[in-house]
Enzyme design. Structure first.
Site, PDB file in Angstrom:
ATOM      1  N   GLY A  28       2.500   2.028  10.746  1.00  0.00           N
ATOM      2  CA  GLY A  28       3.440   3.127  10.582  1.00  0.00           C
ATOM      3  C   GLY A  28       4.144   3.541  11.865  1.00  0.00           C
ATOM      4  O   GLY A  28       4.789   4.580  11.921  1.00  0.00           O
ATOM      5  N   GLU A  83      -5.229  -5.224  10.689  1.00  0.00           N
ATOM      6  CA  GLU A  83      -4.235  -4.174  10.861  1.00  0.00           C
ATOM      7  C   GLU A  83      -4.506  -3.439  12.169  1.00  0.00           C
ATOM      8  O   GLU A  83      -5.337  -2.510  12.205  1.00  0.00           O
ATOM      9  CB  GLU A  83      -4.324  -3.170   9.713  1.00  0.00           C
ATOM     10  CG  GLU A  83      -4.025  -3.758   8.353  1.00  0.00           C
ATOM     11  CD  GLU A  83      -3.384  -2.721   7.438  1.00  0.00           C
ATOM     12  OE1 GLU A  83      -2.269  -2.974   6.978  1.00  0.00           O
ATOM     13  OE2 GLU A  83      -3.983  -1.653   7.226  1.00  0.00           O
ATOM     14  N   ASN A  87       0.876  -1.178   0.000  1.00  0.00           N
ATOM     15  CA  ASN A  87       0.000   0.000   0.000  1.00  0.00           C
ATOM     16  C   ASN A  87       0.914   1.229   0.000  1.00  0.00           C
ATOM     17  O   ASN A  87       1.497   1.563   1.026  1.00  0.00           O
ATOM     18  CB  ASN A  87      -0.883  -0.023   1.255  1.00  0.00           C
ATOM     19  CG  ASN A  87      -1.678   1.261   1.421  1.00  0.00           C
ATOM     20  OD1 ASN A  87      -1.780   2.065   0.497  1.00  0.00           O
ATOM     21  ND2 ASN A  87      -2.237   1.456   2.610  1.00  0.00           N
ATOM     22  N   TRP A  88       1.007   1.863  -1.167  1.00  0.00           N
ATOM     23  CA  TRP A  88       1.943   2.992  -1.285  1.00  0.00           C
ATOM     24  C   TRP A  88       1.411   4.263  -0.639  1.00  0.00           C
ATOM     25  O   TRP A  88       2.125   5.266  -0.568  1.00  0.00           O
ATOM     26  CB  TRP A  88       2.261   3.258  -2.763  1.00  0.00           C
ATOM     27  CG  TRP A  88       3.028   2.160  -3.441  1.00  0.00           C
ATOM     28  CD1 TRP A  88       3.452   0.981  -2.892  1.00  0.00           C
ATOM     29  CD2 TRP A  88       3.475   2.139  -4.805  1.00  0.00           C
ATOM     30  NE1 TRP A  88       4.127   0.225  -3.827  1.00  0.00           N
ATOM     31  CE2 TRP A  88       4.152   0.915  -5.017  1.00  0.00           C
ATOM     32  CE3 TRP A  88       3.358   3.026  -5.878  1.00  0.00           C
ATOM     33  CZ2 TRP A  88       4.726   0.567  -6.243  1.00  0.00           C
ATOM     34  CZ3 TRP A  88       3.915   2.679  -7.104  1.00  0.00           C
ATOM     35  CH2 TRP A  88       4.595   1.469  -7.283  1.00  0.00           C
ATOM     36  N   LYS A  89       0.137   4.240  -0.245  1.00  0.00           N
ATOM     37  CA  LYS A  89      -0.501   5.441   0.320  1.00  0.00           C
ATOM     38  C   LYS A  89      -0.267   6.633  -0.612  1.00  0.00           C
ATOM     39  O   LYS A  89      -0.184   6.453  -1.825  1.00  0.00           O
ATOM     40  CB  LYS A  89       0.012   5.712   1.735  1.00  0.00           C
ATOM     41  CG  LYS A  89      -0.077   4.477   2.629  1.00  0.00           C
ATOM     42  CD  LYS A  89       0.062   4.813   4.081  1.00  0.00           C
ATOM     43  CE  LYS A  89       0.177   3.538   4.885  1.00  0.00           C
ATOM     44  NZ  LYS A  89       0.047   3.749   6.312  1.00  0.00           N
ATOM     45  N   SER A 136       3.621  -2.378  10.377  1.00  0.00           N
ATOM     46  CA  SER A 136       5.074  -2.371  10.548  1.00  0.00           C
ATOM     47  C   SER A 136       5.723  -3.718  10.216  1.00  0.00           C
ATOM     48  O   SER A 136       6.646  -4.163  10.903  1.00  0.00           O
ATOM     49  CB  SER A 136       5.446  -1.911  11.965  1.00  0.00           C
ATOM     50  OG  SER A 136       4.965  -0.588  12.181  1.00  0.00           O
ATOM     51  N   HIS A 153      -9.429   0.820   5.009  1.00  0.00           N
ATOM     52  CA  HIS A 153      -8.144   1.046   5.691  1.00  0.00           C
ATOM     53  C   HIS A 153      -8.389   1.975   6.874  1.00  0.00           C
ATOM     54  O   HIS A 153      -9.221   2.883   6.805  1.00  0.00           O
ATOM     55  CB  HIS A 153      -7.141   1.670   4.708  1.00  0.00           C
ATOM     56  CG  HIS A 153      -5.745   1.693   5.254  1.00  0.00           C
ATOM     57  ND1 HIS A 153      -5.326   2.647   6.156  1.00  0.00           N
ATOM     58  CD2 HIS A 153      -4.681   0.872   5.043  1.00  0.00           C
ATOM     59  CE1 HIS A 153      -4.052   2.411   6.470  1.00  0.00           C
ATOM     60  NE2 HIS A 153      -3.646   1.333   5.813  1.00  0.00           N
ATOM     61  N   GLU A 164      -6.906   4.438   7.958  1.00  0.00           N
ATOM     62  CA  GLU A 164      -6.777   5.879   7.651  1.00  0.00           C
ATOM     63  C   GLU A 164      -8.044   6.392   6.974  1.00  0.00           C
ATOM     64  O   GLU A 164      -8.445   7.540   7.184  1.00  0.00           O
ATOM     65  CB  GLU A 164      -5.530   6.114   6.782  1.00  0.00           C
ATOM     66  CG  GLU A 164      -4.251   5.926   7.595  1.00  0.00           C
ATOM     67  CD  GLU A 164      -3.034   5.504   6.796  1.00  0.00           C
ATOM     68  OE1 GLU A 164      -3.020   5.651   5.565  1.00  0.00           O
ATOM     69  OE2 GLU A 164      -2.085   5.000   7.432  1.00  0.00           O
ATOM     70  N   GLY A 189       2.853  -1.165   4.315  1.00  0.00           N
ATOM     71  CA  GLY A 189       2.874   0.260   4.017  1.00  0.00           C
ATOM     72  C   GLY A 189       4.301   0.723   3.754  1.00  0.00           C
ATOM     73  O   GLY A 189       4.826   0.601   2.646  1.00  0.00           O
ATOM     74  N   GLY A 190       4.946   1.247   4.788  1.00  0.00           N
ATOM     75  CA  GLY A 190       6.276   1.858   4.640  1.00  0.00           C
ATOM     76  C   GLY A 190       7.274   0.992   3.883  1.00  0.00           C
ATOM     77  O   GLY A 190       8.000   1.488   3.012  1.00  0.00           O
TER      78      GLY A 190
HETATM   79  C1  PEP Z   1      -0.581   0.071   5.996  1.00  0.00           C
HETATM   80  O1  PEP Z   1      -0.438   1.128   5.404  1.00  0.00           O
HETATM   81  O2  PEP Z   1      -1.607  -0.578   5.818  1.00  0.00           O
HETATM   82  C2  PEP Z   1       0.486  -0.383   6.897  1.00  0.00           C
HETATM   83  C3  PEP Z   1       0.353  -1.538   7.487  1.00  0.00           C
HETATM   84  O3  PEP Z   1       1.561   0.454   7.044  1.00  0.00           O
HETATM   85  P1  PEP Z   1       2.989   0.069   7.714  1.00  0.00           P
HETATM   86  O4  PEP Z   1       3.444  -1.202   7.100  1.00  0.00           O
HETATM   87  O5  PEP Z   1       3.866   1.238   7.384  1.00  0.00           O
HETATM   88  O6  PEP Z   1       2.749  -0.068   9.187  1.00  0.00           O
END
Ligand code: PEP
Length: 252
Positions: free
Chosen positions: A173, A167, A9-11, A212, A95, A97, A233-234
């Site tokens: 993050g 999640e 997920n590049w956000k 993470s 998600h 967010e 994500g990251g």
């Molecule tokens: C996400 O964006 O869904 C996520 C899990 O981010 P990260 O891996 O950065 O925690």
């Protein structure tokens, strides 16, 4: 041997040049394993170019959200049909967010989920509890409510072509990963809840963990019996980091 899905997920990150370089890096190093499915979810403006760049590869394309409406006067929105038209196979819905920053209720998420499945795409339904909810011992009731909203909308059969991503909000993050045991406990709860309605769908549905995930903790998480991959994500923003997770998946 289970299938494992690793979804990036590049956000709201990247531009044409950096995305193209990131994709080239991923495409060059993808593990040679039929079992490990890789997916990237770039921001909307880059979906078409990404579709073009991944054509003929095993790298799948997804979107980060979609409108629940089919077409019409919804300025700024993007329909599921448009996503299908340009080659998306997956859509992330709910998600955390989207839920917390953009006010998406569980019922709105359920309507989006239904729109995605109706178009023949695969929804990746995100569920998860906040730190306060975990500390109050409410993790399972929160996840249960988020799942029930979707089950009420589409019934258990509606999960037959779906992915669920657990999640925990406190792990997204933040660098704080759920331990494999913590994640497994929630994943087992989700699978058992679905199994109570349909054992076959429960056995087949892919349950991803997100929060993470990195190259050095992925294998421990993906080795758990009910964790079928990750939503990243990251660590999906650098080809080496994403591939380290993909390779960890291939090593299980
Ligand atoms: C996400 O964006 O869904 C996520 C899990 O981010 P990260 O891996 O950065 O925690």
């Amino acid at each position: 041997m289970r299938d494992i899905l690793v979804a990036g997920n590049w956000k709201m990150n990247g531009d044409s040049a950096s995305n193209s370089a990131l994709l080239a890096g991923i495409l060059a190093g993808m593990p040679d394993s039929e079992r490990v499915r890789l997916l990237v979810c770039p921001p909307f403006p880059y979906l078409a170019a990404t579709a073009h760049q991944v054509t003929g590869s095993r790298l799948a394309l997804g979107a980060q959200t979609a409108s629940e409406h089919a077409a019409g006067a919804y300025t700024g929105e993007v329909s599921v049909a448009m996503l299908a038209d340009i080659g998306c196979e997956y859509v992330i819905v709910g998600h955390s967010e989207r839920r917390s920053l953009f006010g998406e209720s569980s019922s709105a998420v359920a309507t989006k989920f239904e729109a995605v499945t109706a178009a023949g795409l695969t929804p990746i339904l995100c569920v998860g509890e906040s730190l306060d909810e975990r500390e109050a011992g409410a993790t399972e009731s929160i996840i249960g409510e988020q799942l029930d909203a979707v089950l009420q909308q589409v019934g258990v059969a509606g999960l037959s072509n779906a992915v669920i991503a657990y999640e925990p909000v406190w792990a997204i993050g933040t660098g704080k990963t759920a331990t494999p045991e913590q994640a497994q406990q929630v994943h087992r709860y989700i699978r058992e809840k679905i199994a109570a309605l349909d054992a076959d769908i429960a056995a087949k549905i892919l349950l991803l963990y997100g929060g993470s995930v990195k190259g050095d903790n992925a294998a421990g998480l993906f080795s758990m019996p009910d964790i079928d991959g990750g939503l990243i994500g990251g660590a999906s923003l650098q080809a080496d980091d994403f591939l380290a997770i993909a390779n960890a998946a291939a090593s299980i």
